[in-house]
Design a protein around this motif. Structure first.
Motif, PDB file in Angstrom:
ATOM      1  N   CYS A  73       6.620 -81.242   9.585  1.00 50.35           N
ATOM      2  CA  CYS A  73       7.655 -80.517   8.849  1.00 50.35           C
ATOM      3  C   CYS A  73       7.082 -79.846   7.608  1.00 50.35           C
ATOM      4  CB  CYS A  73       8.796 -81.447   8.460  1.00 50.35           C
ATOM      5  SG  CYS A  73       9.714 -81.981   9.907  1.00 50.35           S
ATOM      6  N   GLY A  74       6.145 -80.536   6.935  1.00 50.46           N
ATOM      7  CA  GLY A  74       5.492 -79.914   5.778  1.00 50.46           C
ATOM      8  C   GLY A  74       4.804 -78.630   6.191  1.00 50.46           C
ATOM      9  N   ALA A  75       4.079 -78.693   7.318  1.00 55.68           N
ATOM     10  CA  ALA A  75       3.384 -77.496   7.806  1.00 55.68           C
ATOM     11  C   ALA A  75       4.398 -76.417   8.188  1.00 55.68           C
ATOM     12  CB  ALA A  75       2.508 -77.853   9.002  1.00 55.68           C
ATOM     13  N   ALA A  76       5.525 -76.849   8.770  1.00 55.50           N
ATOM     14  CA  ALA A  76       6.519 -75.862   9.211  1.00 55.50           C
ATOM     15  C   ALA A  76       7.093 -75.094   8.029  1.00 55.50           C
ATOM     16  CB  ALA A  76       7.639 -76.559   9.986  1.00 55.50           C
ATOM     17  N   VAL A  77       7.459 -75.801   6.941  1.00 56.56           N
ATOM     18  CA  VAL A  77       8.014 -75.047   5.809  1.00 56.56           C
ATOM     19  C   VAL A  77       6.938 -74.206   5.127  1.00 56.56           C
ATOM     20  CG1 VAL A  77      10.041 -76.447   5.269  1.00 56.56           C
ATOM     21  CG2 VAL A  77       7.861 -77.025   4.231  1.00 56.56           C
ATOM     22  N   SER A  78       5.692 -74.667   5.182  1.00 58.55           N
ATOM     23  CA  SER A  78       4.642 -73.861   4.562  1.00 58.55           C
ATOM     24  C   SER A  78       4.490 -72.524   5.270  1.00 58.55           C
ATOM     25  CB  SER A  78       3.307 -74.606   4.563  1.00 58.55           C
ATOM     26  OG  SER A  78       2.707 -74.550   5.846  1.00 58.55           O
ATOM     27  N   MET A  79       4.890 -72.488   6.553  1.00 57.75           N
ATOM     28  CA  MET A  79       4.775 -71.239   7.304  1.00 57.75           C
ATOM     29  C   MET A  79       5.731 -70.164   6.773  1.00 57.75           C
ATOM     30  SD  MET A  79       2.406 -71.040   9.527  1.00 57.75           S
ATOM     31  CE  MET A  79       1.425 -71.789   8.256  1.00 57.75           C
ATOM     32  N   ILE A  80       6.840 -70.602   6.159  1.00 59.87           N
ATOM     33  CA  ILE A  80       7.724 -69.611   5.520  1.00 59.87           C
ATOM     34  C   ILE A  80       6.943 -68.888   4.447  1.00 59.87           C
ATOM     35  CG2 ILE A  80       9.838 -69.303   4.162  1.00 59.87           C
ATOM     36  CD1 ILE A  80      10.849 -71.950   5.325  1.00 59.87           C
ATOM     37  N   PHE A  81       6.280 -69.692   3.621  1.00 62.29           N
ATOM     38  CA  PHE A  81       5.449 -69.130   2.555  1.00 62.29           C
ATOM     39  C   PHE A  81       4.358 -68.236   3.142  1.00 62.29           C
ATOM     40  CE2 PHE A  81       1.505 -69.448   0.149  1.00 62.29           C
ATOM     41  CZ  PHE A  81       1.893 -69.070  -1.124  1.00 62.29           C
ATOM     42  N   ALA A  82       3.717 -68.748   4.210  1.00 54.06           N
ATOM     43  CA  ALA A  82       2.575 -68.035   4.787  1.00 54.06           C
ATOM     44  C   ALA A  82       2.990 -66.667   5.314  1.00 54.06           C
ATOM     45  CB  ALA A  82       1.967 -68.878   5.907  1.00 54.06           C
ATOM     46  N   VAL A  83       4.097 -66.620   6.043  1.00 53.94           N
ATOM     47  CA  VAL A  83       4.522 -65.337   6.614  1.00 53.94           C
ATOM     48  C   VAL A  83       4.912 -64.370   5.498  1.00 53.94           C
ATOM     49  CG1 VAL A  83       6.308 -64.212   7.995  1.00 53.94           C
ATOM     50  CG2 VAL A  83       5.207 -66.288   8.831  1.00 53.94           C
ATOM     51  N   LEU A  84       5.639 -64.885   4.496  1.00 55.25           N
ATOM     52  CA  LEU A  84       6.065 -64.009   3.401  1.00 55.25           C
ATOM     53  C   LEU A  84       4.878 -63.443   2.634  1.00 55.25           C
ATOM     54  CD1 LEU A  84       9.141 -65.942   1.966  1.00 55.25           C
ATOM     55  CD2 LEU A  84       9.140 -63.688   3.020  1.00 55.25           C
ATOM     56  N   THR A  85       3.898 -64.301   2.339  1.00 56.48           N
ATOM     57  CA  THR A  85       2.812 -63.810   1.478  1.00 56.48           C
ATOM     58  C   THR A  85       1.714 -63.097   2.261  1.00 56.48           C
ATOM     59  OG1 THR A  85       1.681 -65.937   1.620  1.00 56.48           O
ATOM     60  CG2 THR A  85       3.140 -65.604  -0.251  1.00 56.48           C
ATOM     61  N   GLN A  86       1.433 -63.546   3.486  1.00 54.36           N
ATOM     62  CA  GLN A  86       0.298 -62.970   4.197  1.00 54.36           C
ATOM     63  C   GLN A  86       0.675 -61.732   5.000  1.00 54.36           C
ATOM     64  OE1 GLN A  86      -2.794 -64.254   3.451  1.00 54.36           O
ATOM     65  NE2 GLN A  86      -1.410 -65.291   2.058  1.00 54.36           N
ATOM     66  N   TYR A  87       1.839 -61.751   5.614  1.00 54.52           N
ATOM     67  CA  TYR A  87       2.221 -60.593   6.425  1.00 54.52           C
ATOM     68  C   TYR A  87       3.114 -59.628   5.667  1.00 54.52           C
ATOM     69  CZ  TYR A  87       0.049 -62.775  10.403  1.00 54.52           C
ATOM     70  OH  TYR A  87      -0.883 -63.327  11.234  1.00 54.52           O
ATOM     71  N   LEU A  88       4.025 -60.159   4.837  1.00 56.90           N
ATOM     72  CA  LEU A  88       4.947 -59.280   4.122  1.00 56.90           C
ATOM     73  C   LEU A  88       4.480 -59.006   2.706  1.00 56.90           C
ATOM     74  CD1 LEU A  88       8.243 -60.877   5.476  1.00 56.90           C
ATOM     75  CD2 LEU A  88       6.963 -58.943   6.380  1.00 56.90           C
ATOM     76  N   MET A  89       3.286 -59.499   2.341  1.00 56.50           N
ATOM     77  CA  MET A  89       2.646 -59.200   1.049  1.00 56.50           C
ATOM     78  C   MET A  89       3.495 -59.594  -0.150  1.00 56.50           C
ATOM     79  SD  MET A  89      -0.008 -57.547   2.234  1.00 56.50           S
ATOM     80  CE  MET A  89      -0.369 -57.046   3.900  1.00 56.50           C
ATOM     81  N   ALA A  90       4.302 -60.660   0.009  1.00 58.44           N
ATOM     82  CA  ALA A  90       5.107 -61.089  -1.128  1.00 58.44           C
ATOM     83  C   ALA A  90       4.200 -61.701  -2.193  1.00 58.44           C
ATOM     84  CB  ALA A  90       6.142 -62.124  -0.677  1.00 58.44           C
ATOM     85  N   ASN A  91       4.671 -61.693  -3.410  1.00 60.75           N
ATOM     86  CA  ASN A  91       3.922 -62.288  -4.513  1.00 60.75           C
ATOM     87  C   ASN A  91       3.824 -63.802  -4.324  1.00 60.75           C
ATOM     88  OD1 ASN A  91       4.058 -63.810  -7.180  1.00 60.75           O
ATOM     89  ND2 ASN A  91       3.344 -61.793  -7.800  1.00 60.75           N
ATOM     90  N   GLN A  92       2.603 -64.330  -4.451  1.00 58.91           N
ATOM     91  CA  GLN A  92       2.388 -65.747  -4.115  1.00 58.91           C
ATOM     92  C   GLN A  92       3.049 -66.691  -5.118  1.00 58.91           C
ATOM     93  OE1 GLN A  92      -1.787 -66.364  -3.423  1.00 58.91           O
ATOM     94  NE2 GLN A  92      -1.850 -64.856  -1.806  1.00 58.91           N
ATOM     95  N   VAL A  93       3.010 -66.346  -6.383  1.00 59.25           N
ATOM     96  CA  VAL A  93       3.591 -67.231  -7.394  1.00 59.25           C
ATOM     97  C   VAL A  93       5.099 -67.342  -7.184  1.00 59.25           C
ATOM     98  CG1 VAL A  93       4.046 -67.484  -9.851  1.00 59.25           C
ATOM     99  CG2 VAL A  93       1.770 -66.823  -9.072  1.00 59.25           C
ATOM    100  N   ALA A  94       5.759 -66.187  -7.058  1.00 60.16           N
ATOM    101  CA  ALA A  94       7.210 -66.198  -6.904  1.00 60.16           C
ATOM    102  C   ALA A  94       7.609 -66.902  -5.611  1.00 60.16           C
ATOM    103  CB  ALA A  94       7.738 -64.769  -6.917  1.00 60.16           C
ATOM    104  N   THR A  95       6.882 -66.632  -4.520  1.00 60.13           N
ATOM    105  CA  THR A  95       7.229 -67.228  -3.240  1.00 60.13           C
ATOM    106  C   THR A  95       7.015 -68.742  -3.274  1.00 60.13           C
ATOM    107  OG1 THR A  95       6.406 -65.196  -2.250  1.00 60.13           O
ATOM    108  CG2 THR A  95       6.908 -66.992  -0.759  1.00 60.13           C
ATOM    109  N   GLY A  96       5.944 -69.168  -3.922  1.00 60.31           N
ATOM    110  CA  GLY A  96       5.672 -70.600  -4.024  1.00 60.31           C
ATOM    111  C   GLY A  96       6.764 -71.323  -4.801  1.00 60.31           C
ATOM    112  N   LEU A  97       7.188 -70.718  -5.911  1.00 65.16           N
ATOM    113  CA  LEU A  97       8.269 -71.319  -6.690  1.00 65.16           C
ATOM    114  C   LEU A  97       9.539 -71.380  -5.850  1.00 65.16           C
ATOM    115  CD1 LEU A  97       7.682 -69.584 -10.135  1.00 65.16           C
ATOM    116  CD2 LEU A  97       7.300 -71.982  -9.578  1.00 65.16           C
TER     117      LEU A  97
END
Lengths: 310, 503
Positions: A73-97
């Motif tokens: 489950c930890g890995a699964a939620v991290s994928m939300i972050f991963a897709v947003l920041t790596q594919y959609l180029m979202a800001n990492q700090v804001a997405t992490g928060l």
């Protein structure tokens, strides 16, 4: 106050248990940051791991399945972050928060009907003779398997990063994603994998918290452990061996202040509870004063968005 | 004989620009082939297609007569194509051996690899220690890392993208020696550059690109630099006419300037002293990373020093910030155009305001006078022939040469007494570079002092009246530029590194 009520052996044994969740999360984040990604969502992934691991363990009756499910489950939620920041180029700090807040909220929702339940016991190993040795027996041979796992994982990550080609590629991606891309390495894919690994480690740390360390489910039970893990990565200057020192230092202060409270030290418990966090801040300030050494070890592309221009 | 590499009809279009239009030429085994063109002529795109980083829209490549269409660099490497990049391919925090391992598909164990690196570097005269951190190496040594990385894979074709832009003249000689040895062993080399003298020295044939099209081929040894430059640019070039230099009064006086660098890989300035006179163009040569950035920061006022270290027209200003210095007449244009000289996402008008507001009175009680600022930006664009649709466009939308014209123009239009520029024509096409040099000379003629920090020796020889070399943070004695030879300068620039490279 009675200091003699504090036994050094018990102190060491319990500080190891107190440090393990942070160590696991910090190791995962260390790998993520080595690949050049700053994921501030450790706290959120940890608490998701805590609640999911707890639910799985209570439902199946097996703490092992709890750990496994917590990591997944930890890995699964991290994928939300991963897709947003790596594919959609979202800001990492804001997405992490955002991930931290999302995780805390989702965990309270999921765990709503699980407060006050005891999870299945996860016992310490017992090796005949060895575990019964005085002092050494309890410190070296008397822990639960996850503690040994966390130590083995530290070694494995060190070996991976410094001795294998995969580790070299991971460090290269974190050092300069443009150069790695020019050489034909798949920057995004490598970072996705690193983020998933970081998520699994944070989830595992969370599950350890709810299944062994506390062991209960309570809302907001990570209580900043994810943030401490982030601080420890900096403290460790991105070296796995030093992450153990950092985590055990923090765990040690936590356990010590609990013991001092129990021993009746004439200071308000509120102040004692602050000490682990204060200690972390002080150590970070000292570390930060040596800028040169730190900037040599920090991954140069940390937190930068990669966009393949060709 | 079948050519090693045969290209025909290669076309690659990006939105709004055709980078390569029906490009074709061939390279024979053991040939050194030059690809010549200005920035933006399409050289990089072509090379990226050969190396598998970009796929052509149409056209065909043949290697040894076989169809060659690499999908990724790994495939190109497997077919015997290796590439030495201009930038972006080394990792500063990793060791030489690690860097080399990353560029190989089947890297051996670290120890075995280190031995191989030592033997290859010995064979080709490229001194290299596999255990050193790349961040500590000089530009020339870094390039050796790349070359050794390529050589370990026994390439049939070695592609070199602007290999000499960061080297001292002596390092260039060492490099050419290596390339000749490789050619004699039958390796073909595709050599990309806009430095014409080098191409005349080393290349057998040349293909000239302009705006994505092949506009000519030639045998460089039979041409002059001037005829090749004119083929490259498509028009006749005028070289700036040097006027006689009569030193005026001292405008800028620097005495025992010390500045510790804040960058872990930077160079501290040690005891730098010089005087700059009215009407003087002082050229400061040196290989990158010898304190050039620090010198610019100290003079522009971004880094403060002791008051007495820098005197402008008799007033000590060492502890004063950039705006104070601007008001006094000391202006500067740093090397990095995007991010230092100009804010990439801001419009040209806003960028004009950033350095111009104090001297041009573009603000009133803290409020921006937009109309005046826009007029100022327009004036720069017009006088310096900046090609842009308008002053409201973002700085990053301009090509390197156009933005550089804007940045230098912005300072010159403020009529400085002293102008400090770092690498004024780095990565700028030949016609824009000539324009910028002309403008700097004109400024000096009007009585200003101009300090030009540059790594391009030809440029310094062309425009400087006086000359000094910055090596390891120390500035050599300032001497007259007439009568200095390239060899002398090169020796000063290299410092101890020269013996090292020749060994």
């Amino acid at each position: 106050m009675d200091l003699s009520s504090i036994s050094p052996v018990t102190l060491i044994v319990s500080l190891m248990a107190a440090s393990t969740p942070i160590l696991l999360a910090a190791l995962g984040e260390l790998v993520v940051e080595k690949s050049g990604v700053l994921n501030l969502g450790v706290e959120g992934m940890m608490i998701i791991g805590a609640v999911c691991g707890f639910i799985a363990a209570v439902t199946t009756g097996s703490p092992w399945l709890g750990f496994l499910f917590g990591a997944i489950c930890g890995a699964a939620v991290s994928m939300i972050f991963a897709v947003l920041t790596q594919y959609l180029m979202a800001n990492q700090v804001a997405t992490g928060l955002g991930l931290t807040m999302f995780g805390l909220g989702l965990a309270s929702l999921l765990g709503h009907s699980y407060t006050g339940i005891n999870p299945p016991a996860f016992s310490q190993i017992h090796i005949p003779v060895l575990s019964d040795l005085p002092v050494v027996g309890r410190i070296v041979f008397g822990h639960d398997p996850m503690i040994y796992f966390s130590l083995a994982l530290t070694f494995a990550i060190w070996y991976f990063l410094t001795r294998t080609r995969g580790g070299l590629v991971l460090r290269a991606v974190g050092e300069s994603h443009d150069a790695a891309h020019a050489l034909g390495y798949k920057v995004i894919r490598i970072r996705m994998l690193a983020i998933a690994f970081g998520g699994a480690c944070a989830g595992l740390g969370g599950a350890y918290l709810s299944l062994v360390r506390v062991p209960q489910w309570a809302e907001g039970m990570t209580a900043g452990a994810g943030w401490i893990a982030l601080a420890i990565v900096v403290f460790a200057s991105w070296k796995p061996g030093r992450a153990i020192i950092g985590a055990y230092l923090f765990g040690g202060v936590t356990v010590l202040q609990l013991n001092l409270q129990a021993a009746g030290l004439a200071i308000s418990p509120a102040y004692l509870s602050m000490t682990p966090y204060l200690a972390t801040i002080i150590v970070l300030v000292i570390m930060a004063s040596d800028k040169k050494r730190q900037s040599l070890n920090a991954p140069a592309s940390l937190g930068k968005t990669f966009f393949a221009s060709t | 004989m079948t050519p090693l590499l045969h290209l025909s009809g290669l076309t690659k279009a990006y939105p709004g620009v055709v980078a390569n239009d029906n490009v074709g030429f061939e390279i024979a085994p053991g040939e050194v082939h030059a690809l010549l063109g200005e920035n933006g002529a399409g050289k990089s795109t072509l090379v990226k297609m050969i190396y598998g980083l970009v796929r052509p829209d149409s056209g065909e490549m043949r290697l040894h007569g076989q169809v060659f269409a690499p999908h990724e660099p790994r495939e190109a490497r497997a077919s015997g194509v290796a590439m030495v990049f201009q930038h972006f391919s080394l990792f500063e925090a990793l060791s030489v051996a690690e860097n080399i391992a990353l560029g190989m598909d089947d890297a051996p164990e670290t120890d075995a690899l280190s031995d191989e690196i030592r033997s290859v570097s010995k064979k080709y005269g490229l001194t290299l220690d596999p255990d050193r951190m790349v961040g500590d190496l000089s530009a020339g040594e870094r390039q050796r890392v790349e070359i050794v990385r390529c050589l370990l894979q026994n390439p049939k074709l070695l592609v070199m993208d602007e290999p000499t832009s960061v080297l001292t003249p002596q390092e260039v000689d060492v490099l050419f020696e290596t390339l000749r040895r490789l050619r004699d062993e039958g390796t073909s080399i595709l050599y990309i550059s806009h430095k014409l003298e080098e191409i005349r020295t080393i290349c057998d044939n040349a293909t000239i690109l302009r705006l994505g099209k092949v506009v000519g081929t030639c045998v460089p040894a039979e041409e002059t630099s001037r005829t090749m430059a004119e083929m490259m640019v498509g028009t006749e070039l005028k070289s700036p006419t040097k006027r006689p230099y009569k030193p005026g009064r001292v405008l800028l006086d620097v005495k025992n300037l010390q500045l510790p660098s804040k960058d872990p890989f930077g160079t501290s300035l040690r005891d730098v002293s010089f005087s700059l006179h009215a009407g003087e163009v002082l050229g400061v040569a040196g290989v990158a990373g010898n304190g050039q950035d620090e010198l610019l920061l100290a003079l522009s006022g971004e880094e403060l020093t002791e008051d007495a270290a820098i005197t402008l027209k008799g007033i000590a200003i060492g502890s004063k910030g950039p705006n104070h210095r601007r008001l006094q007449g000391l202006l500067a244009a740093p090397e990095e155009r995007l991010g230092h000289a100009a804010a990439p996402d801001m419009s040209l008008t806003e960028n004009a305001l950033l350095t111009g507001h104090a001297r041009q009175r573009l603000t009133n009680k803290g409020f921006v006078k937009w109309q005046a600022t826009e007029n100022f930006a327009r004036a720069i664009i017009q006088r310096f022939d900046v090609r842009t649709p308008g002053a409201s466009h973002a700085a990053k939308s301009l090509s390197g040469g156009n933005l550089q014209k804007f940045v230098i123009g912005r300072e010159i239009m403020q009529r400085p007494d002293v102008l400090v520029v770092n690498q004024p024509t780095w990565g700028v096409d030949a016609s824009a570079a000539a324009f910028i040099r002309e403008a700097l000379l004109e400024l000096a003629e009007q009585g200003a002092g101009v300090l030009v920090i540059s790594q391009d020796l030809d440029e310094l020889m062309e425009i400087s009246d006086t000359f000094a070399v910055l090596a390891e943070g120390r500035l050599s004695r300032v001497r007259s530029a007439s009568g200095v030879t390239i060899e002398e300068i090169g020796l000063l620039m290299g410092g101890t590194e020269v013996d090292h490279a020749a060994a």
